[in-house]
Write an enzyme that holds these catalytic residues in place. Structure first.
Site, PDB file in Angstrom:
ATOM      1  CG  HIS A   1      34.191  52.304  -2.683  1.00 48.08           C
ATOM      2  ND1 HIS A   1      34.928  51.440  -2.269  1.00 48.08           N
ATOM      3  CD2 HIS A   1      33.153  52.454  -1.818  1.00 48.08           C
ATOM      4  CE1 HIS A   1      34.664  50.886  -1.138  1.00 48.08           C
ATOM      5  NE2 HIS A   1      33.553  51.370  -0.819  1.00 48.08           N
TER       6      HIS A   1
HETATM    7  C1  T46 Z   1      32.689  50.212   2.066  1.00 46.16           C
HETATM    8  C2  T46 Z   1      33.903  50.092   2.737  1.00 46.16           C
HETATM    9  C3  T46 Z   1      34.039  50.788   4.174  1.00 46.16           C
HETATM   10  C4  T46 Z   1      31.032  41.161  -1.241  1.00 46.16           C
HETATM   11  O1  T46 Z   1      30.826  40.242  -2.003  1.00 46.16           O
HETATM   12  N1  T46 Z   1      30.127  41.385  -0.361  1.00 46.16           N
HETATM   13  C5  T46 Z   1      30.056  42.424   0.526  1.00 46.16           C
HETATM   14  O2  T46 Z   1      29.270  42.880   1.257  1.00 46.16           O
HETATM   15  C6  T46 Z   1      31.426  43.383   0.598  1.00 46.16           C
HETATM   16  C7  T46 Z   1      31.372  44.714   1.403  1.00 46.16           C
HETATM   17  C8  T46 Z   1      32.361  43.049  -0.635  1.00 46.16           C
HETATM   18  N2  T46 Z   1      32.158  41.926  -1.200  1.00 46.16           N
HETATM   19  C9  T46 Z   1      33.231  41.915  -2.230  1.00 46.16           C
HETATM   20  C10 T46 Z   1      33.405  42.947  -3.405  1.00 46.16           C
HETATM   21  C11 T46 Z   1      35.040  42.728  -3.581  1.00 46.16           C
HETATM   22  O3  T46 Z   1      35.038  41.795  -4.659  1.00 46.16           O
HETATM   23  O4  T46 Z   1      34.428  41.810  -1.692  1.00 46.16           O
HETATM   24  C12 T46 Z   1      35.538  42.342  -2.236  1.00 46.16           C
HETATM   25  C13 T46 Z   1      36.120  43.462  -1.572  1.00 46.16           C
HETATM   26  O5  T46 Z   1      35.084  44.438  -1.587  1.00 46.16           O
HETATM   27  P1  T46 Z   1      35.677  46.202  -1.520  1.00 46.16           P
HETATM   28  O6  T46 Z   1      36.935  46.025  -2.616  1.00 46.16           O
HETATM   29  O7  T46 Z   1      34.747  46.865  -1.888  1.00 46.16           O
HETATM   30  O8  T46 Z   1      36.234  46.334  -0.156  1.00 46.16           O
HETATM   31  P2  T46 Z   1      36.643  47.536   0.370  1.00 46.16           P
HETATM   32  O9  T46 Z   1      37.293  47.417   1.683  1.00 46.16           O
HETATM   33  O10 T46 Z   1      37.207  48.657  -0.602  1.00 46.16           O
HETATM   34  O11 T46 Z   1      35.128  48.598   0.913  1.00 46.16           O
HETATM   35  C14 T46 Z   1      34.248  47.998   1.607  1.00 46.16           C
HETATM   36  C15 T46 Z   1      33.012  48.080   1.172  1.00 46.16           C
HETATM   37  O12 T46 Z   1      32.788  47.298  -0.066  1.00 46.16           O
HETATM   38  C16 T46 Z   1      32.329  49.471   1.078  1.00 46.16           C
HETATM   39  O13 T46 Z   1      30.977  49.322   0.781  1.00 46.16           O
HETATM   40  O14 T46 Z   1      32.198  51.441   1.966  1.00 46.16           O
HETATM   41  O15 T46 Z   1      34.396  48.600   2.849  1.00 46.16           O
END
Ligand code: T46
Length: 133
Positions: A52
């Site tokens: 993303h």
């Molecule tokens: C990024 C990369 C480096 C939350 O509720 N609060 C938070 O602060 C974050 C970061 C995530 N979430 C929830 C949203 C999703 O349901 O946790 C779940 C997993 O998040 P996501 O699929 O976006 O995780 P990554 O590892 O793909 O991405 C993360 C960060 O979201 C993003 O900002 O830049 O790490």
């Protein structure tokens, strides 16, 4: 600004071991006010994350333990950066596509973020990302 912006954190070491101090703020070693910190750990073998961009969010990612690779893409060029040391941070600006790959079993990826969590700041489709540039 270039796609890859590395921040080297000075290690304060003595005969007991090492310590790194992160001071967010203008002219400090993290160039924004930190409003959120999260960390990713226990990533299963072969799993990649990210895929993303963010519209506005700025972040600094640090592998405080273990290692992973982050692919950065600004729509023109792609770079793969090794995160493998707690004294090295990667500044990720807004409108940068990112993917995280090759997590070691012991990887703890700590991320300092400029804003609170806001799903509306995410662009999770690559074509939408290119269209928004
Ligand atoms: C990024 C990369 C480096 C939350 O509720 N609060 C938070 O602060 C974050 C970061 C995530 N979430 C929830 C949203 C999703 O349901 O946790 C779940 C997993 O998040 P996501 O699929 O976006 O995780 P990554 O590892 O793909 O991405 C993360 C960060 O979201 C993003 O900002 O830049 O790490």
């Amino acid at each position: 600004m270039s796609l890859v912006n590395k921040i080297n954190f000075p290690i304060i070491g003595d005969d007991r071991g090492s310590l790194i101090s992160i001071e967010p703020g203008f002219n400090k070693n993290v160039p924004f006010e930190v409003k959120r910190i999260y960390y990713i750990f226990g990533t299963k073998s072969g799993v990649s994350r990210g895929f993303h961009a963010h519209k506005k969010l700025k972040q600094v990612a640090i592998a405080v333990s273990g290692s992973c690779q982050i692919l950065l893409d600004d729509g023109i060029q792609q770079r793969i950066v090794d995160l493998d040391s707690p004294d090295f941070g990667l500044l990720i600006e807004g409108m940068t596509w990112r993917e995280m790959h090759n997590f070691s079993e012991d990887c703890v990826l700590m991320v300092l973020a400029s804003e609170a969590y806001d799903e509306s700041d995410y662009i999770r489709n690559y074509q939408d990302f290119l269209s928004a540039l």
